[in-house]
Motif scaffolding. Structure first.
Motif, PDB file in Angstrom:
ATOM      1  N   LEU A  26      48.208  46.003  42.112  1.00  0.00           N
ATOM      2  CA  LEU A  26      47.445  45.942  40.862  1.00  0.00           C
ATOM      3  C   LEU A  26      46.511  44.739  40.853  1.00  0.00           C
ATOM      4  O   LEU A  26      45.336  44.855  40.493  1.00  0.00           O
ATOM      5  CB  LEU A  26      48.397  45.885  39.661  1.00  0.00           C
ATOM      6  N   LYS A  27      47.026  43.569  41.252  1.00  0.00           N
ATOM      7  CA  LYS A  27      46.190  42.366  41.292  1.00  0.00           C
ATOM      8  C   LYS A  27      45.025  42.543  42.271  1.00  0.00           C
ATOM      9  O   LYS A  27      43.897  42.135  41.992  1.00  0.00           O
ATOM     10  CB  LYS A  27      47.047  41.158  41.698  1.00  0.00           C
ATOM     11  N   LEU A  28      45.331  43.162  43.422  1.00  0.00           N
ATOM     12  CA  LEU A  28      44.286  43.407  44.414  1.00  0.00           C
ATOM     13  C   LEU A  28      43.223  44.351  43.862  1.00  0.00           C
ATOM     14  O   LEU A  28      42.019  44.124  44.054  1.00  0.00           O
ATOM     15  CB  LEU A  28      44.909  43.990  45.685  1.00  0.00           C
ATOM     16  N   ASN A  29      43.648  45.387  43.153  1.00  0.00           N
ATOM     17  CA  ASN A  29      42.692  46.335  42.595  1.00  0.00           C
ATOM     18  C   ASN A  29      41.906  45.748  41.437  1.00  0.00           C
ATOM     19  O   ASN A  29      40.768  46.155  41.198  1.00  0.00           O
ATOM     20  CB  ASN A  29      43.420  47.612  42.157  1.00  0.00           C
ATOM     21  N   MET A  30      42.499  44.800  40.716  1.00  0.00           N
ATOM     22  CA  MET A  30      41.735  44.108  39.678  1.00  0.00           C
ATOM     23  C   MET A  30      40.605  43.294  40.294  1.00  0.00           C
ATOM     24  O   MET A  30      39.483  43.268  39.771  1.00  0.00           O
ATOM     25  CB  MET A  30      42.668  43.209  38.856  1.00  0.00           C
ATOM     26  N   GLU A  31      40.893  42.637  41.428  1.00  0.00           N
ATOM     27  CA  GLU A  31      39.851  41.879  42.129  1.00  0.00           C
ATOM     28  C   GLU A  31      38.787  42.826  42.665  1.00  0.00           C
ATOM     29  O   GLU A  31      37.589  42.545  42.581  1.00  0.00           O
ATOM     30  CB  GLU A  31      40.480  41.091  43.290  1.00  0.00           C
ATOM     31  N   ARG A  32      39.227  43.959  43.221  1.00  0.00           N
ATOM     32  CA  ARG A  32      38.282  44.949  43.743  1.00  0.00           C
ATOM     33  C   ARG A  32      37.435  45.525  42.607  1.00  0.00           C
ATOM     34  O   ARG A  32      36.242  45.772  42.768  1.00  0.00           O
ATOM     35  CB  ARG A  32      39.065  46.053  44.447  1.00  0.00           C
ATOM     36  N   TYR A  33      38.059  45.722  41.464  1.00  0.00           N
ATOM     37  CA  TYR A  33      37.367  46.251  40.282  1.00  0.00           C
ATOM     38  C   TYR A  33      36.247  45.307  39.851  1.00  0.00           C
ATOM     39  O   TYR A  33      35.124  45.731  39.569  1.00  0.00           O
ATOM     40  CB  TYR A  33      38.394  46.417  39.171  1.00  0.00           C
ATOM     41  N   GLN A  34      36.574  44.017  39.813  1.00  0.00           N
ATOM     42  CA  GLN A  34      35.571  43.030  39.420  1.00  0.00           C
ATOM     43  C   GLN A  34      34.457  42.940  40.465  1.00  0.00           C
ATOM     44  O   GLN A  34      33.278  42.830  40.106  1.00  0.00           O
ATOM     45  CB  GLN A  34      36.230  41.669  39.221  1.00  0.00           C
ATOM     46  N   SER A  35      34.828  42.992  41.746  1.00  0.00           N
ATOM     47  CA  SER A  35      33.814  42.940  42.799  1.00  0.00           C
ATOM     48  C   SER A  35      32.858  44.123  42.695  1.00  0.00           C
ATOM     49  O   SER A  35      31.645  43.979  42.885  1.00  0.00           O
ATOM     50  CB  SER A  35      34.481  42.945  44.184  1.00  0.00           C
ATOM     51  N   PHE A  36      33.417  45.285  42.391  1.00  0.00           N
ATOM     52  CA  PHE A  36      32.585  46.468  42.200  1.00  0.00           C
ATOM     53  C   PHE A  36      31.607  46.259  41.045  1.00  0.00           C
ATOM     54  O   PHE A  36      30.426  46.605  41.134  1.00  0.00           O
ATOM     55  CB  PHE A  36      33.481  47.680  41.928  1.00  0.00           C
ATOM     56  N   GLY A  37      32.093  45.671  39.959  1.00  0.00           N
ATOM     57  CA  GLY A  37      31.220  45.393  38.826  1.00  0.00           C
ATOM     58  C   GLY A  37      30.112  44.404  39.175  1.00  0.00           C
ATOM     59  O   GLY A  37      28.958  44.577  38.761  1.00  0.00           O
TER      60      GLY A  37
END
Length: 202
Positions: free
Chosen positions: A115-126
């Motif tokens: 989840l933490k990794l995907n939150m970082e990936r989510y922000q990077s995508f943004g």
């Protein structure tokens, strides 16, 4: 001592002295934040796909000349490719949450780290939206100058300040909104999982 004596001694033990840990209950409780994460992901994914599609109509909405469409859609095609990569990772993480049963602490730790990794990936995508935003803003600014009979080579100091300020405000607004959006949708659930894991460790 034979087997019957051992059995009798076991039955005579005080049942209250047996301390059953409540780790299983805490692991079961962790299913609740994971279910909320799944619900948020299912709700958010269609909106993200619709938003990406709508961005493709910006040249028509903003009255870009046909000669500028190639510039816009080159940037847009890169955005779509990156979005597809992100959506695939998004889907893989969702399938992982579906497999979680709440039986082991290790599986909960794994979900938490994913989840933490995907939150970082989510922000990077943004944040990858920023270059496309800059190109779109540049085209809007260029067209507004053209309507006034001016060009980038002879813009006034006032227009230069407006451009720089627009880029600065737009960048800050996008970065801030992405961070706040991520925390709103997933940050609280990640914190709940972290608290449960710390309680189990203690």
């Amino acid at each position: 001592m034979n087997f019957d004596q051992l059995k009798e001694q076991w039955n005579n033990e005080d049942a209250d002295s047996v301390n059953i840990p409540n780790n299983i209950e805490k692991l079961k409780n962790s299913k609740h934040p994971i279910e909320k994460i799944q619900k948020n992901m299912k709700m958010e994914l269609p909106f993200q796909i619709i938003a990406i599609i709508l961005i493709g109509f910006f040249p028509q909405q903003l009255d870009f000349p046909a000669s500028q469409h190639i510039i816009y859609y080159t940037s847009y095609s890169m955005l779509v490719v990156i979005s597809c990569y992100y959506f695939f990772g998004f889907y893989k993480f969702y399938k992982q949450t579906e497999l979680y049963t709440g039986n082991t602490q290790n599986s909960l730790w794994k979900i938490y780290h994913e989840l933490k990794l995907n939150m970082e990936r989510y922000q990077s995508f943004g944040f990858l939206l920023l270059p496309h935003f800059m190109i779109t803003l540049g085209l809007v600014f260029y067209n507004s100058l053209a309507k006034k009979g001016e060009s980038l080579g002879n813009i006034s100091s006032h227009d230069q300040q407006v451009l720089i300020l627009s880029v600065l405000i737009g960048t800050i607004a996008i970065v801030t909104s992405i961070v706040l959006w991520t925390q709103y949708f997933y940050g609280k659930n990640a914190k709940q999982l972290e608290n449960i894991l710390h309680e189990i460790d203690e």
